[in-house]
Design an enzyme around this catalytic site. Structure first.
Site, PDB file in Angstrom:
ATOM      1  N   GLN A  66      36.666 -12.944  96.411  1.00 18.14           N
ATOM      2  CA  GLN A  66      35.669 -12.688  97.438  1.00 18.14           C
ATOM      3  C   GLN A  66      34.475 -13.638  97.356  1.00 18.14           C
ATOM      4  O   GLN A  66      33.939 -14.074  98.372  1.00 18.14           O
ATOM      5  CB  GLN A  66      35.189 -11.232  97.368  1.00 18.14           C
ATOM      6  CG  GLN A  66      34.353 -10.830  98.571  1.00 18.14           C
ATOM      7  CD  GLN A  66      33.929  -9.374  98.542  1.00 18.14           C
ATOM      8  OE1 GLN A  66      34.631  -8.519  98.030  1.00 18.14           O
ATOM      9  NE2 GLN A  66      32.751  -9.101  99.094  1.00 18.14           N
TER      10      GLN A  66
ATOM     11  N   HIS B  81      38.506  -3.253  97.770  1.00 20.81           N
ATOM     12  CA  HIS B  81      39.551  -3.956  97.025  1.00 20.81           C
ATOM     13  C   HIS B  81      40.626  -2.974  96.611  1.00 20.81           C
ATOM     14  O   HIS B  81      40.402  -2.100  95.775  1.00 20.81           O
ATOM     15  CB  HIS B  81      38.949  -4.647  95.796  1.00 20.81           C
ATOM     16  CG  HIS B  81      38.108  -5.822  96.137  1.00 20.81           C
ATOM     17  ND1 HIS B  81      38.477  -7.115  95.844  1.00 20.81           N
ATOM     18  CD2 HIS B  81      36.910  -5.910  96.770  1.00 20.81           C
ATOM     19  CE1 HIS B  81      37.545  -7.940  96.279  1.00 20.81           C
ATOM     20  NE2 HIS B  81      36.577  -7.242  96.835  1.00 20.81           N
TER      21      HIS B  81
ATOM     22  N   CYS C  47      43.071  -3.468  94.791  1.00 20.59           N
ATOM     23  CA  CYS C  47      43.407  -3.595  93.373  1.00 20.59           C
ATOM     24  C   CYS C  47      42.500  -2.716  92.534  1.00 20.59           C
ATOM     25  O   CYS C  47      42.828  -2.379  91.396  1.00 20.59           O
ATOM     26  CB  CYS C  47      43.292  -5.049  92.916  1.00 20.59           C
ATOM     27  SG  CYS C  47      41.656  -5.752  93.109  1.00 20.59           S
TER      28      CYS C  47
ATOM     29  N   CYS D 100      43.983 -10.530  97.254  1.00 20.98           N
ATOM     30  CA  CYS D 100      43.323 -10.842  95.995  1.00 20.98           C
ATOM     31  C   CYS D 100      44.235 -11.757  95.188  1.00 20.98           C
ATOM     32  O   CYS D 100      45.420 -11.479  95.027  1.00 20.98           O
ATOM     33  CB  CYS D 100      43.032  -9.509  95.294  1.00 20.98           C
ATOM     34  SG  CYS D 100      43.370  -9.409  93.547  1.00 20.98           S
ATOM     35  N   GLU D 101      43.708 -12.880  94.690  1.00 19.52           N
ATOM     36  CA  GLU D 101      44.596 -13.844  94.041  1.00 19.52           C
ATOM     37  C   GLU D 101      44.990 -13.414  92.636  1.00 19.52           C
ATOM     38  O   GLU D 101      45.843 -14.017  92.012  1.00 19.52           O
ATOM     39  CB  GLU D 101      43.952 -15.228  93.994  1.00 19.52           C
ATOM     40  CG  GLU D 101      42.845 -15.377  92.982  1.00 19.52           C
ATOM     41  CD  GLU D 101      42.280 -16.798  92.957  1.00 19.52           C
ATOM     42  OE1 GLU D 101      42.491 -17.559  93.925  1.00 19.52           O
ATOM     43  OE2 GLU D 101      41.629 -17.152  91.969  1.00 19.52           O
ATOM     44  N   HIS D 102      44.366 -12.362  92.144  1.00 14.13           N
ATOM     45  CA  HIS D 102      44.667 -11.925  90.789  1.00 14.13           C
ATOM     46  C   HIS D 102      45.819 -10.934  90.740  1.00 14.13           C
ATOM     47  O   HIS D 102      46.590 -10.911  89.792  1.00 14.13           O
ATOM     48  CB  HIS D 102      43.430 -11.293  90.154  1.00 14.13           C
ATOM     49  CG  HIS D 102      42.292 -12.260  90.021  1.00 14.13           C
ATOM     50  ND1 HIS D 102      40.979 -11.925  90.205  1.00 14.13           N
ATOM     51  CD2 HIS D 102      42.284 -13.583  89.732  1.00 14.13           C
ATOM     52  CE1 HIS D 102      40.210 -12.972  90.016  1.00 14.13           C
ATOM     53  NE2 HIS D 102      40.991 -14.000  89.732  1.00 14.13           N
ATOM     54  N   HIS D 103      45.945 -10.105  91.776  1.00  9.35           N
ATOM     55  CA  HIS D 103      46.990  -9.096  91.790  1.00  9.35           C
ATOM     56  C   HIS D 103      47.887  -9.190  93.015  1.00  9.35           C
ATOM     57  O   HIS D 103      48.852  -8.438  93.135  1.00  9.35           O
ATOM     58  CB  HIS D 103      46.397  -7.681  91.748  1.00  9.35           C
ATOM     59  CG  HIS D 103      45.531  -7.423  90.563  1.00  9.35           C
ATOM     60  ND1 HIS D 103      44.185  -7.639  90.549  1.00  9.35           N
ATOM     61  CD2 HIS D 103      45.846  -6.982  89.317  1.00  9.35           C
ATOM     62  CE1 HIS D 103      43.700  -7.342  89.356  1.00  9.35           C
ATOM     63  NE2 HIS D 103      44.683  -6.934  88.591  1.00  9.35           N
TER      64      HIS D 103
END
Lengths: 239, 239
Positions: free
Chosen positions: B168, B196, B198, B127-130
């Site tokens: 995603q 996910h 995260c 996941c590019e956010h976490h």
């Protein structure tokens, strides 16, 4: 010799912070410290120190984003260093609590003679070798000796030990020893069954393989019938 | 207007490297570049440059280990920075390949008129956010128009796009567009269903929740019957 948690010998070089249970000569005879009183690595953190940690880690993540070839300034990645750092600090929050604090007020005198089993506790941890998650379920059972432990404390013990950089074998042992020290039961049994992302997402890349470790103390170690009863009650169904 | 992958308009300011598909005005009209020819961020890496990346990332992990309160010199953590760096570079190896290279020689002329479905492809991404893994299954279907794609190339397209820092929704779209561009079929349909970490290991902490995204192009977008047929053939069973 049968296991007796009340008998611990402390050597002259004993220190409470015993490298999170990881020693080069990690045998039963050498391990002398108390799991309950082991000093948590971040237990003295103030809010300010915690924020400093997050800041430092997010600087590392910023550099990591550069190094993998990505553009840290694109919209999706702009706040990622901070989010990833907060996530990592959350995944290692087990370092912030001592077991004594988690457990202390939930030990009750009870005349229970039969096995108590708390099964299929969801567990999420980070593999200390690759810093990649491994997760699964924990089943815990014990035979009380006049004292029982609050049920949610068992789950909390699992949380405190799992939210660290861990090795599944050590995690299992630590959970068992914490319960053994806290209420000194006739026996403790713990099974942990996990999927390891370091094995699924990379490396061997075996998608369906699950790793099971167990820890049998006291009566569960000596008496096959008790062990059998626990394994039948505490069976972890596939997830 | 019906989707026509062969018709792409490039603006004067278009550049091949379009921030990995992530733009601030990421609408159908603005997106003009070719997914097949998008320049892979690490495509020009030599072995030396790759080793430099791993070295730099492992220094960052060393710093992260200190910042979370651990002792980087204990036995279990001694080689962790290097292992974690190698793992992260592996998890982002999608940046090293261009889709054109993956697909180029496996396009065949075939008189197939019926739907081709490759279902339940295991997929692992970050996941590019976490920067925490999300994983699940991808089902892909297309209605050929005189040309078919090698089946394993479909799985390879999923690999190249998923082994990156991803969202995603974007991953789903990229897979569909790559197939659409490669063989220009009558329609492409992709569903992705993931867990996910995260969301499971932190944050909302919802253990059983799965996220599903889809991309329907061409005939699948316009004709409900085709879409229905695909969804029943390509159903992703719980995992």
């Amino acid at each position: 010799m049968s296991y007796d948690p009340s008998r611990s010998t402390k050597s002259l070089t004993f220190s409470p912070q015993d490298n999170n249970g990881d020693t080069d000569q990690n045998t039963n005879e050498n391990r002398k410290h108390s799991v309950l009183d082991e000093k948590a690595l971040r237990v003295d953190d103030t809010l300010f120190i915690r924020d400093q940690r997050v800041l430092k880690i997010s600087q590392s993540y910023q550099s990591i984003l550069d190094s993998i070839g990505e553009d840290p300034l694109r919209q999706g990645l702009l706040k990622t260093p901070n989010r990833a750092a907060e996530a990592l600090v959350f995944f290692t929050k087990g370092y912030e609590q001592s077991i004594r604090d988690v457990v202390s007020d939930a030990i009750f005198d009870e005349d229970c003679e039969n096995m108590v089993v708390v099964k299929e506790i969801d567990m999420y941890s980070l593999c200390e070798h690759h810093m990649v998650p491994f997760f699964g379920k924990v089943s815990v059972g014990y035979l009380p000796n006049k004292r029982v432990l609050g049920l949610s404390k068992i789950a909390r013990i699992v949380e405190v030990f799992s939210r660290r950089l861990q090795v599944q074998e050590r995690l299992t042992r630590q959970i068992a020893e914490a319960i053994a020290e806290a209420i000194k039961p006739r026996g403790v049994a713990v099974i942990v069954e996990c999927l390891h992302m370091c094995m699924i997402m990379r490396g061997a890349q075996k998608v369906n393989s699950r790793t099971t470790t167990s820890s049998m103390l006291g009566v569960f170690r000596e008496d096959p019938k008790s062990r059998e009863e626990f394994l039948a009650l505490a069976r972890i169904t596939p997830f």
